[in-house]
Design a protein around this motif. Structure first.
Motif, PDB file in Angstrom:
ATOM      1  N   LYS A  13     -13.822   1.060   3.370  1.00 34.27           N
ATOM      2  CA  LYS A  13     -13.535  -0.294   3.795  1.00 34.27           C
ATOM      3  C   LYS A  13     -14.130  -1.275   2.812  1.00 34.27           C
ATOM      4  N   GLY A  14     -13.824  -2.549   2.972  1.00 35.59           N
ATOM      5  CA  GLY A  14     -14.511  -3.569   2.188  1.00 35.59           C
ATOM      6  C   GLY A  14     -13.756  -3.963   0.942  1.00 35.59           C
ATOM      7  N   LYS A  15     -14.522  -4.322  -0.099  1.00 31.53           N
ATOM      8  CA  LYS A  15     -13.945  -4.975  -1.258  1.00 31.53           C
ATOM      9  C   LYS A  15     -13.503  -3.958  -2.302  1.00 31.53           C
ATOM     10  N   ALA A  16     -12.453  -3.212  -1.982  1.00 34.43           N
ATOM     11  CA  ALA A  16     -11.968  -2.215  -2.942  1.00 34.43           C
ATOM     12  C   ALA A  16     -11.498  -2.876  -4.216  1.00 34.43           C
ATOM     13  N   ASP A  17     -10.932  -4.081  -4.115  1.00 31.68           N
ATOM     14  CA  ASP A  17     -10.455  -4.758  -5.319  1.00 31.68           C
ATOM     15  C   ASP A  17     -11.259  -6.023  -5.603  1.00 31.68           C
ATOM     16  N   GLY A  18     -12.381  -6.223  -4.868  1.00 33.42           N
ATOM     17  CA  GLY A  18     -13.236  -7.369  -5.118  1.00 33.42           C
ATOM     18  C   GLY A  18     -12.626  -8.696  -4.725  1.00 33.42           C
ATOM     19  N   GLY A  19     -11.522  -8.680  -3.976  1.00 39.19           N
ATOM     20  CA  GLY A  19     -10.891  -9.932  -3.584  1.00 39.19           C
ATOM     21  C   GLY A  19     -10.203 -10.644  -4.730  1.00 39.19           C
ATOM     22  N   ASP A  20      -9.866  -9.913  -5.781  1.00 39.20           N
ATOM     23  CA  ASP A  20      -9.250 -10.506  -6.964  1.00 39.20           C
ATOM     24  C   ASP A  20      -7.842 -10.994  -6.624  1.00 39.20           C
ATOM     25  N   PRO A  21      -7.543 -12.288  -6.831  1.00 37.47           N
ATOM     26  CA  PRO A  21      -6.200 -12.776  -6.507  1.00 37.47           C
ATOM     27  C   PRO A  21      -5.137 -12.304  -7.491  1.00 37.47           C
ATOM     28  N   TYR A  22      -5.550 -11.700  -8.593  1.00 35.64           N
ATOM     29  CA  TYR A  22      -4.597 -11.224  -9.592  1.00 35.64           C
ATOM     30  C   TYR A  22      -4.651  -9.697  -9.640  1.00 35.64           C
ATOM     31  N   CYS A  23      -4.229  -9.068  -8.569  1.00 38.28           N
ATOM     32  CA  CYS A  23      -4.306  -7.616  -8.466  1.00 38.28           C
ATOM     33  C   CYS A  23      -3.272  -6.982  -9.384  1.00 38.28           C
ATOM     34  N   THR A  24      -3.732  -6.103 -10.231  1.00 34.47           N
ATOM     35  CA  THR A  24      -2.869  -5.474 -11.229  1.00 34.47           C
ATOM     36  C   THR A  24      -2.990  -3.961 -11.129  1.00 34.47           C
ATOM     37  N   THR A  25      -2.072  -3.274 -11.781  1.00 29.43           N
ATOM     38  CA  THR A  25      -2.152  -1.822 -11.849  1.00 29.43           C
ATOM     39  C   THR A  25      -3.474  -1.387 -12.462  1.00 29.43           C
ATOM     40  N   GLU A  26      -3.924  -2.116 -13.480  1.00 30.30           N
ATOM     41  CA  GLU A  26      -5.178  -1.761 -14.143  1.00 30.30           C
ATOM     42  C   GLU A  26      -6.361  -1.881 -13.196  1.00 30.30           C
ATOM     43  N   LEU A  27      -6.372  -2.927 -12.372  1.00 31.17           N
ATOM     44  CA  LEU A  27      -7.476  -3.110 -11.434  1.00 31.17           C
ATOM     45  C   LEU A  27      -7.502  -1.993 -10.395  1.00 31.17           C
ATOM     46  N   PHE A  28      -6.357  -1.679  -9.805  1.00 30.62           N
ATOM     47  CA  PHE A  28      -6.318  -0.622  -8.808  1.00 30.62           C
ATOM     48  C   PHE A  28      -6.634   0.738  -9.420  1.00 30.62           C
ATOM     49  N   THR A  29      -6.180   0.957 -10.649  1.00 32.25           N
ATOM     50  CA  THR A  29      -6.468   2.220 -11.324  1.00 32.25           C
ATOM     51  C   THR A  29      -7.962   2.383 -11.555  1.00 32.25           C
ATOM     52  N   SER A  30      -8.639   1.298 -11.942  1.00 34.03           N
ATOM     53  CA  SER A  30     -10.082   1.382 -12.172  1.00 34.03           C
ATOM     54  C   SER A  30     -10.823   1.730 -10.892  1.00 34.03           C
ATOM     55  N   ARG A  31     -10.385   1.177  -9.740  1.00 30.51           N
ATOM     56  CA  ARG A  31     -11.028   1.503  -8.466  1.00 30.51           C
ATOM     57  C   ARG A  31     -10.695   2.935  -8.046  1.00 30.51           C
ATOM     58  N   GLU A  32      -9.469   3.351  -8.297  1.00 33.34           N
ATOM     59  CA  GLU A  32      -9.107   4.739  -7.987  1.00 33.34           C
ATOM     60  C   GLU A  32      -9.968   5.713  -8.775  1.00 33.34           C
ATOM     61  N   ASN A  33     -10.156   5.439 -10.050  1.00 27.77           N
ATOM     62  CA  ASN A  33     -10.975   6.319 -10.888  1.00 27.77           C
ATOM     63  C   ASN A  33     -12.430   6.318 -10.425  1.00 27.77           C
ATOM     64  N   LEU A  34     -12.923   5.155 -10.008  1.00 32.67           N
ATOM     65  CA  LEU A  34     -14.300   5.054  -9.534  1.00 32.67           C
ATOM     66  C   LEU A  34     -14.520   5.941  -8.309  1.00 32.67           C
ATOM     67  N   PHE A  35     -13.632   5.828  -7.320  1.00 30.28           N
ATOM     68  CA  PHE A  35     -13.788   6.612  -6.105  1.00 30.28           C
ATOM     69  C   PHE A  35     -13.451   8.076  -6.338  1.00 30.28           C
ATOM     70  N   ASP A  36     -12.533   8.341  -7.261  1.00 27.47           N
ATOM     71  CA  ASP A  36     -12.160   9.725  -7.535  1.00 27.47           C
ATOM     72  C   ASP A  36     -13.333  10.495  -8.130  1.00 27.47           C
ATOM     73  N   ASN A  37     -14.220   9.799  -8.832  1.00 28.90           N
ATOM     74  CA  ASN A  37     -15.414  10.459  -9.358  1.00 28.90           C
ATOM     75  C   ASN A  37     -16.268  11.034  -8.242  1.00 28.90           C
ATOM     76  N   LEU A  38     -16.289  10.352  -7.095  1.00 27.91           N
ATOM     77  CA  LEU A  38     -17.022  10.872  -5.942  1.00 27.91           C
ATOM     78  C   LEU A  38     -16.359  12.137  -5.414  1.00 27.91           C
ATOM     79  N   GLU A  39     -15.030  12.141  -5.404  1.00 22.47           N
ATOM     80  CA  GLU A  39     -14.319  13.323  -4.937  1.00 22.47           C
ATOM     81  C   GLU A  39     -14.570  14.509  -5.848  1.00 22.47           C
ATOM     82  N   GLN A  40     -14.679  14.259  -7.141  1.00 21.82           N
ATOM     83  CA  GLN A  40     -14.949  15.352  -8.065  1.00 21.82           C
ATOM     84  C   GLN A  40     -16.326  15.948  -7.816  1.00 21.82           C
ATOM     85  N   GLY A  41     -17.196  15.160  -7.193  1.00 24.03           N
ATOM     86  CA  GLY A  41     -18.536  15.649  -6.839  1.00 24.03           C
ATOM     87  C   GLY A  41     -18.567  16.389  -5.518  1.00 24.03           C
ATOM     88  N   GLY A  42     -17.413  16.625  -4.920  1.00 23.30           N
ATOM     89  CA  GLY A  42     -17.354  17.415  -3.702  1.00 23.30           C
ATOM     90  C   GLY A  42     -17.203  16.614  -2.436  1.00 23.30           C
TER      91      GLY A  42
END
Length: 223
Positions: free
Chosen positions: A1-30
């Motif tokens: 929950k919360g600020k996955a995109d930081g409330g950025d009014p200019y949501c782009t593929t690059e922004l969402f991809t960076s958040r996906e990669n950030l959280f995916d690193n946790l998944e790689q840790g099990g």
């Protein structure tokens, strides 16, 4: 929950991809990682249309965080640490950000509950009601952002332990209280998911009764 995109009014593929990669690193840790929509996931993005379920911002978010091509659409591991098979995650066909799985006789839901609009209230109610139909769970856990809508609360069983976890109020760590307007078994847990430490909540069975246990070094408020 919360600020996955930081409330950025200019949501782009690059922004969402960076958040996906950030959280995916946790998944790689099990860890398995699931997101629910709050106040900053898409409704502050340019191009968001509350009344259009297929607007480009919702589509972009779902592609990265909910649909099958996302690493967060289901459990990664075929088996859990206990050796049990991972539960099957079901997602609402029209609103795939809403999810459900059933594990150890406990029903788990993720619903879309932003504080600033009520568009999703009836859909959340229908989703929960449909998935509970025919089930007799020992306990129910629901994840959202703001307070659970009244129309969803009204269809919940009154004799089953229920925990609703959300974060709109931003307490210092976490705060848990009974909501006896629903039943004597409904616990409302508000967490500070932006600055606080991770919170581990377990469901403990003892003599046929189910209890919610919070493992947290820093004591929260219990009302």
């Amino acid at each position: 929950k919360g600020k996955a995109d930081g409330g950025d009014p200019y949501c782009t593929t690059e922004l969402f991809t960076s958040r996906e990669n950030l959280f995916d690193n946790l998944e790689q840790g099990g860890l398995d990682f699931f997101l629910v929509v709050g106040d900053n996931e898409w409704n502050e993005c340019a191009g968001y249309d509350e009344n259009n379920n297929d607007d480009p911002v919702k589509t972009l978010w779902r592609n990265h965080f909910a649909l099958p091509q996302s690493p967060f659409s289901s459990f990664d591991q075929a088996t859990l640490a206990s050796g049990a098979a991972s539960p099957i995650v079901e997602r609402d066909v029209l609103y795939p950000e809403n999810f459900f799985f059933f594990y150890n006789n406990v029903a788990f839901f993720g619903v879309t509950e932003p504080a600033v609009e009520s568009t999703y209230n009836s859909r959340n109610r229908d989703w929960v009601q449909t998935k509970l139909s025919g089930l007799n769970p020992a306990a129910i856990v629901i994840f959202g952002h703001a307070n659970l809508s009244t129309i969803t609360k009204e269809i919940l069983p009154t004799d089953t332990p229920i925990l609703y976890v959300h974060g709109n109020g931003h307490p210092q760590q976490w705060c848990m209280q009974f909501d006896t307007t629903i039943s004597n078994f409904y616990l409302d847990m508000e967490v500070e998911a932006f600055l606080a430490n991770p919170l581990k909540v377990s469901i403990v069975e003892q003599d046929g009764q189910y209890f919610f246990h919070v493992a947290e070094i820093e004591i929260g408020c219990i009302v």
